[in-house]
Enzyme design. Sequence first.
Site, PDB file in Angstrom:
ATOM      1  CB  SER A   1      -0.755   0.147   1.383  1.00 22.36           C
ATOM      2  OG  SER A   1      -1.358   1.263   1.485  1.00 22.36           O
TER       3      SER A   1
ATOM      4  CE1 TYR B   1      -4.086  -1.999   5.091  1.00 28.31           C
ATOM      5  CE2 TYR B   1      -2.864   0.020   4.323  1.00 28.31           C
ATOM      6  CZ  TYR B   1      -3.672  -1.248   4.135  1.00 28.31           C
ATOM      7  OH  TYR B   1      -4.004  -1.457   2.740  1.00 28.31           O
TER       8      TYR B   1
END
Length: 249
Positions: free
Chosen positions: A142, A155
């Site tokens: 990401s 995350y």
Amino acid sequence: MKRRIALVTGGVGGIGAGISRRLAKENVFVIANYVVPGSETPFIEAMRAAGFSDDQFAVSGGDVSDYKAAEEMVTQAVARYGPVDILINCAGITRDASFRNMSLEQWRAVMSTNLDSVFNVTKQVIEGMVAQKWGRIINISSVNGVKGAFGQTNYAASKAGVLGFTKSLALEVAKKGITVNAISPGFIDTPMTQAMPDAARAAVIASIPTERMGLPDDIANAVAYLASTEASYVTGTNLSVNGGVHLYQ
Ligand code: NAD
């Protein structure tokens, strides 16, 4: 050439389903992994509606955050369909909270789903790829794993971990005909980002140079390239597919 077999973890989710569809279009047999019982049904229906038949794709249930479950899922899939040539590690979750409010459960859930899963599943397919001297491993990281994000210490750490894993494994298996790459999506319009409040979504779109969220197909197109024979000289890279968001860093 024999038809290649791909395993897509989280393969019935927003980006995963796009990847599964795209690879099936490339004449790859796709095994889409899922964990929530029933979540495979709309995927199967959509694939059939798009004209794909049962000899072009399959689904396989199993929690990839759990080593034993991942082992069982891959073993069963390989016994039924054959060795995995292309692995897309795409399963992922968010459990956002500022670090001071983050619970141990939120930390562990994200690390085990987003990072442990990459170990758990890759471990099951790597020997088969080495034996056949060909393989493609594509890990979905990401943009937030590269730049960090407020409320995402868990995350961002998991996705940065995926990048370190990708580069290290790429070095280890480069001589074996196996490439290992990452794709770092920016903001892609899927259930994950549809869960954001409207104001947050609008702010995100305003921050993207291309002035739109990405589509699962934007990621799937990049996967199709990295999974192809033509991409044999591309390994250990992180392909940013984010509408130019990374240009602000
Ligand atoms: P999504 O929620 O639509 O899909 C994720 C899928 O993973 C779901 O089907 C979910 O059930 C599955 N999954 C979750 N835990 C699992 C487990 N333990 N075992 C097996 N499957 C599991 O989300 P998405 O947007 O399609 O995200 C796909 C990947 O892309 C994720 O790794 C995510 O972090 C990454 N990503 C997404 C975006 C975005 O903007 N949507 C941006 C960057 C990276």
